[in-house]
Design an enzyme around this catalytic site. Structure first.
Site, PDB file in Angstrom:
ATOM      1  N   TYR A  29       0.847  -1.200   0.000  1.00  0.00           N
ATOM      2  CA  TYR A  29       0.000   0.000   0.000  1.00  0.00           C
ATOM      3  C   TYR A  29       0.878   1.244   0.000  1.00  0.00           C
ATOM      4  CZ  TYR A  29      -4.223   2.697   1.164  1.00  0.00           C
ATOM      5  OH  TYR A  29      -5.284   3.543   1.156  1.00  0.00           O
ATOM      6  N   TYR A  60      -2.387   4.270 -10.260  1.00  0.00           N
ATOM      7  CA  TYR A  60      -3.427   3.428 -10.905  1.00  0.00           C
ATOM      8  C   TYR A  60      -4.801   3.900 -10.449  1.00  0.00           C
ATOM      9  CZ  TYR A  60      -6.190  -1.016 -10.263  1.00  0.00           C
ATOM     10  OH  TYR A  60      -7.148  -1.991 -10.143  1.00  0.00           O
TER      11      TYR A  60
END
Lengths: 132, 392
Positions: free
Chosen positions: B291, B339
């Protein structure tokens, strides 16, 4: 005052906020293990004792880490300003602003001392720190 | 301790799907994105809505009981309904909870879903979400104007700079390599936007020492995954991806000054535990999905997970080592940085890991990966979860 939302003291935390009004930094100390703690709780985070007292502390500490806020979170907030984690000589850490300094000249580990600011007469005094 | 070693390989991720991503527009809701992603994940594995008897979904700004709403909308009466909310690692913890529920027979097919309209609904503010002014954060954090969540990660970054030194370019390596992956992913927000180190170094400071290009995107989007037993998985549409190990922890702080050490995170426990459950060593891991809400997070993760020593994480990303063609591919979808980042990225780590392990990733496909490690954070370094996935 500084444009940020303001705190609302609770009965538990009121001694801290009342201390600031007298320009004093007062935090909790455990009657059993004698250690200090911040933020206020109704038990000792170290030994689970329920008996704590409020004590004035040295008001001195050092910068554990800091960030210079460059993007204002609201329309009434002036940047840059420094937000730091200050470690008190007595041990506990707290979040605060470092004032009366050039934000780009301060360092981790620098000695700081408590100061007290009220920029709007209707608001509570706020604890800040400045270079010692 | 995470799942017991005897459960390693007994459960599988069988279906994955994203909803529409990016800026979806005002006609979408959290629910509609959850549903869109869920249907795609079910279609991916060939299971039907009525096969689902466990629902796992965390609350967002609009729904307090999203599990009840999602079940109602889908027309199912699940036996397990789990709305654990520990920030960005919630969906990884849901996998762990799903395995517990599957193992004890409480459910047979678990659907884990996420959806956020934070971009279109403008629910994300640089100052953070409103806090109760009487709460610990409300009294002892908010009055100082710490931006959230970037502020706490900036504090960790400053501490790291102080102890170990950290060049601006060393964080820039994370941003640039991640962007290169996004440039290979047509679904990525920044698919068509290259990022050079020069551009990175010119991007403005937001909360020094972090710049705009150290910060993840703010997008809409949803994701879903389907988890079931390996036995059942073998009859489904695609080759199952095995859950080899998973471990989670809530760290003892929610208010950032409460952390013992800004550079020691739960990954130092969850990483080794998740790997040990699966009998996996560092050399076995082919891809990292970590993350990356801020570039500092992969840096702290590789040190705490144990891929390098403390203070050496800053060298980990050099020479595009984690980029396309690098020896340790990381965030192969383009990550939260490039993304998509609909507020809580955990589920997208797993979706990408599954696709890489299946070999579905086209131009960004890593060659024959066998094992992928996913690691996610929640809150402000407040909760963590590591999941190790492998080819069956």
């Amino acid at each position: 005052m500084n444009g940020h939302p303001i705190a609302e003291p609770t009965p538990l935390t009121m001694p801290f906020w009342n201390g600031l009004e007298k320009r004093q930094l007062i935090i909790q100390r455990c009657n059993t293990c004698h250690r200090y703690q911040f933020y206020p709780r109704n038990f000792c985070i170290h030994c689970e004792s329920r008996v704590l007292t409020w004590e004035p502390v040295s008001s001195r500490g050092h910068i554990y880490s800091y960030t210079i806020t460059m993007r204002a979170p609201g329309p009434d907030v002036a940047v840059p300003y420094v937000v730091a984690i200050v470690e008190l000589e007595e041990g506990p850490r707290m979040l605060s602003n470092i004032v009366d300094c050039d934000p780009f000249q301060i360092e981790v580990g620098a000695a700081v001392v408590a100061d007290f600011r009220r920029e709007n007469p209707n608001e509570s005094m706020l604890l800040v720190f400045r270079p010692a | 301790m995470g799942i017991a070693p005897r459960l390693s390989g007994q459960y599988a991720v069988v279906g994955v799907g994203e909803s529409d991503l990016g800026i979806v527009g005002p006609e979408y809701t959290e629910l509609s994105l959850q549903v869109q992603a869920s249907l795609r994940a079910l279609d991916d594995c060939g299971l039907k809505i009525h096969d689902v008897d466990g629902v796992f979904v965390q609350p967002g700004p609009f729904e307090r009981m999203p599990g009840l709403l999602l079940a109602e909308y889908l027309g199912i009466q699940p036996r397990v309904n789990d709305t654990t909310m520990v920030g960005g690692c919630s969906n990884l913890q849901h996998i762990e909870h799903a395995i517990a529920a599957l193992e004890t027979g409480q459910c047979q097919v678990a659907l884990i879903a996420y959806g956020s309209t934070q971009r279109s609904a403008r629910t994300r503010k640089i100052g953070g979400v409103p806090e109760d002014p009487r709460s610990p954060r409300g009294q002892f954090d908010v009055p100082y104007g710490l931006l959230s969540p970037i502020g706490p990660y900036a504090l960790a970054t400053t501490r790291y700079r102080h102890l170990y030194g950290l060049e601006d370019e060393e964080l820039g390596e994370v941003a640039v390599a991640t962007r290169q992956w996004a440039n290979l992913n047509p679904l990525a927000y920044h698919y068509e936007h290259p990022l050079t180190m020069e551009q990175y170094l010119k991007s403005p400071w937001i909360s020094w020492p972090l710049r705009r290009d150290d910060i993840c995107l703010v997008t809409d989007g949803g994701g879903a995954i389907v988890v079931t037993s390996m036995k059942r998985a073998r009859d489904l549409a695609k080759r199952p991806v095995s859950v080899l190990g998973i471990s989670s922890r809530s760290n003892a702080h929610y208010w950032i000054p409460g952390i013992d050490d800004l550079l020691t995170t739960g990954a130092s426990i969850t990483g080794p535990e998740a790997m040990a459950a699966g009998g996996v060593t560092y050399d076995d891991i082919d891809i990292l999905e970590i993350y990356d809400a801020f570039t500092t997070m992969p840096l702290l993760a590789v040190e705490n997970l144990g891929f390098c020593r403390r203070g050496e994480g800053r060298f980990f990303f050099r020479h595009s080592r984690t980029g396309p063609g690098g020896e340790m591919p990381m965030n192969t979808s383009g990550g939260g940085l490039s993304y998509c980042h609909p507020g809580m990225f955990g589920i997208f780590l797993v979706i990408e890991a599954v696709r890489q392990l299946r070999g579905e990733c086209g131009p960004r496909q890593v060659k024959n990966p066998e094992i992928v490690l996913c690691h996610a954070y929640g809150g402000v370094l407040s909760a963590e979860s590591t999941t190790v996935l492998g080819k069956e």
